[in-house]
Structure formats: structure tokens, C-alpha cells
Design a protein around this motif. Sequence first.
Motif, mmCIF file in Angstrom:
data_model
loop_
_atom_site.group_PDB
_atom_site.id
_atom_site.type_symbol
_atom_site.label_atom_id
_atom_site.label_comp_id
_atom_site.label_asym_id
_atom_site.label_seq_id
_atom_site.Cartn_x
_atom_site.Cartn_y
_atom_site.Cartn_z
ATOM 1 N N LEU A 289 41.479 48.855 29.620
ATOM 2 C CA LEU A 289 41.924 47.797 30.565
ATOM 3 C C LEU A 289 41.757 48.350 31.952
ATOM 4 O O LEU A 289 41.586 47.490 32.843
ATOM 5 N N ARG A 290 41.786 49.673 32.001
ATOM 6 C CA ARG A 290 41.055 50.157 33.499
ATOM 7 C C ARG A 290 39.788 49.692 33.840
ATOM 8 O O ARG A 290 39.588 49.177 34.799
ATOM 9 N N GLN A 291 38.854 49.867 33.119
ATOM 10 C CA GLN A 291 37.713 49.504 33.046
ATOM 11 C C GLN A 291 37.453 47.940 33.509
ATOM 12 O O GLN A 291 36.724 47.574 34.367
ATOM 13 N N LEU A 292 38.230 46.863 32.760
ATOM 14 C CA LEU A 292 38.291 45.590 32.964
ATOM 15 C C LEU A 292 38.776 45.429 34.519
ATOM 16 O O LEU A 292 38.261 44.600 35.205
ATOM 17 N N HIS A 293 39.888 45.974 34.877
ATOM 18 C CA HIS A 293 40.574 45.828 36.168
ATOM 19 C C HIS A 293 39.700 46.147 37.201
ATOM 20 O O HIS A 293 39.265 45.374 38.258
ATOM 21 N N GLU A 294 39.089 47.368 37.067
ATOM 22 C CA GLU A 294 37.869 47.592 38.196
ATOM 23 C C GLU A 294 36.723 46.889 38.283
ATOM 24 O O GLU A 294 36.522 46.706 39.467
ATOM 25 N N GLY A 295 36.265 46.733 37.133
ATOM 26 C CA GLY A 295 35.045 45.477 37.114
ATOM 27 C C GLY A 295 35.422 44.208 37.838
ATOM 28 O O GLY A 295 34.750 43.629 38.761
ATOM 29 N N LEU A 296 36.796 43.647 37.346
ATOM 30 C CA LEU A 296 37.064 42.271 38.112
ATOM 31 C C LEU A 296 37.506 42.657 39.697
ATOM 32 O O LEU A 296 37.027 41.674 40.468
ATOM 33 N N MET A 297 38.004 43.545 39.972
ATOM 34 C CA MET A 297 38.035 43.680 41.385
ATOM 35 C C MET A 297 36.985 43.832 42.293
ATOM 36 O O MET A 297 36.707 43.265 43.265
ATOM 37 N N GLN A 298 35.800 44.507 41.477
ATOM 38 C CA GLN A 298 34.774 44.534 42.071
ATOM 39 C C GLN A 298 33.964 43.085 42.245
ATOM 40 O O GLN A 298 33.277 43.021 43.424
ATOM 41 N N VAL A 299 34.073 42.506 41.310
ATOM 42 C CA VAL A 299 33.434 41.010 41.323
ATOM 43 C C VAL A 299 34.214 40.275 42.459
ATOM 44 O O VAL A 299 33.541 39.568 43.373
ATOM 45 N N ILE A 300 35.627 40.460 42.741
ATOM 46 C CA ILE A 300 36.431 39.804 43.789
ATOM 47 C C ILE A 300 36.012 40.029 44.939
ATOM 48 O O ILE A 300 35.453 39.426 46.107
ATOM 49 N N ALA A 301 35.563 41.539 45.280
ATOM 50 C CA ALA A 301 35.148 42.174 46.495
ATOM 51 C C ALA A 301 33.655 41.531 46.628
ATOM 52 O O ALA A 301 33.578 41.550 48.178
ATOM 53 N N ASP A 302 32.827 41.478 45.819
ATOM 54 C CA ASP A 302 31.408 41.354 46.134
ATOM 55 C C ASP A 302 31.469 39.849 46.537
ATOM 56 O O ASP A 302 30.678 39.265 46.996
ATOM 57 N N PHE A 303 32.265 38.865 45.836
ATOM 58 C CA PHE A 303 31.964 37.363 45.970
ATOM 59 C C PHE A 303 33.107 36.898 46.686
ATOM 60 O O PHE A 303 33.133 35.374 46.969
ATOM 61 N N ARG A 304 33.996 37.412 47.056
ATOM 62 C CA ARG A 304 35.268 36.835 47.900
ATOM 63 C C ARG A 304 35.594 35.507 47.455
ATOM 64 O O ARG A 304 35.455 34.426 48.335
ATOM 65 N N PRO A 305 36.205 35.147 46.183
ATOM 66 C CA PRO A 305 36.537 33.803 45.957
ATOM 67 C C PRO A 305 37.717 33.400 46.582
ATOM 68 O O PRO A 305 38.604 34.179 47.187
ATOM 69 N N ASP A 306 38.289 32.103 46.748
ATOM 70 C CA ASP A 306 39.095 31.568 47.182
ATOM 71 C C ASP A 306 40.378 31.287 46.314
ATOM 72 O O ASP A 306 41.496 31.394 46.677
ATOM 73 N N GLU A 307 40.091 31.157 45.080
ATOM 74 C CA GLU A 307 40.736 30.716 44.044
ATOM 75 C C GLU A 307 40.113 31.227 42.768
ATOM 76 O O GLU A 307 39.171 31.578 42.551
ATOM 77 N N ALA A 308 41.116 31.589 41.889
ATOM 78 C CA ALA A 308 40.745 31.899 40.239
ATOM 79 C C ALA A 308 41.544 31.106 39.468
ATOM 80 O O ALA A 308 42.501 30.433 39.395
#
Length: 170
Positions: A50-69
Motif C-alpha cells: 500500500l505504501r508503494q501505491l501511495h508513493e507512486g500516486l503522490m509522484q503522479v500528482i506531483a508530476d502532472f498537477r491535476p486539478d481534480e481526481a
Amino acid sequence: MSTPPIRILGIDPGLRNTGWGVIESRGSRLSFVACGRVKSDGALDMGNRLRQLHEGLMQVIADFRPDEAAVEETFVNRDPQSTLKLGQARGVALMAPALAGLVIAEYAANLVKKTVVGAGHAEKAQIQMMVRVLLPTSQAASADAADALAVAICHAQHRGARALKAAAAL
């Protein structure tokens, strides 16, 4: 005056592979930004997966800066253990954008399929084909990424109605 595009992160939760897709929506016009999947190592204990999934999604959010999910809702399996594990991965898929301060919408799998394909019981191949039609420059190499793009497309189509409904409830 033109409205600015809204960047949407779609997430298809899974314990082994969590698909993600980022699109931009400007009115009815959609454009592909990026997609992929976050993998967890099946040899690890649940907490570390679960930590791996969390870290991966947080990296995606940091890289692509979405407004909504937008996150696909979990369907109930015949196997309660599988459903529980998927629910834990889905919890991470909801928590990561929440920690980033994003507005989060949830959509049933049948609504995603109906919105993208026109049928609530569409097959994976039909979803992948329609995602390529709607986002011609998309590069979804996996079904997980295509499903995540479909979730983002569904949100782009339904977000206006959701906003009106929320405003009416005030």
C-alpha cells in the motif's frame, strides 16, 4: 473569454496494478496528457504494498498537477478476501488525491463504461478502443491505464452535472 482547461486524474485502483490517466478538459474538448500504472511488489507485506501505491500516486500528482481526481468504485467479488484487498488499494487511491487537496469524485464501473462506450457492461477491449478514439494521442499500454483514462473521461462528462447538484444542495 475562453475557460481554462481542467486537468483530471483518473484512477483505476488495484493492489497489483493501480492504473492512472491524466487528461485535460476544456468544455467538451478532451486531450491526453499522460497515463501509466503504479505497481506493488507481491512479495512484500500488505502495508508496504500500500505504501508503494501511495508513493507512486503522490509522484503522479506531483508530476502532472491535476486539478481534480476521479476514482472508480470497487465492485464486490465473490471472494471476500479479494474484495477486502481491493478496498484497501482503493483507500490509498482516495487518500493520495485527498492529501494533495484535490476534489475527488467516485464513479461506478458501469457508469464509466456507459459513458465511454455507451454500454454499462462493455468489455475491456471495447473500453481500450473507445479511449483511443476519444483520446487519439493516448498511449495506454495496459488495460489499467486505459481504464483510468476512461474514469477521467467519465468525470469530464459528468463534472458539470455534479457541480450543479452540489450547488442545489446548498
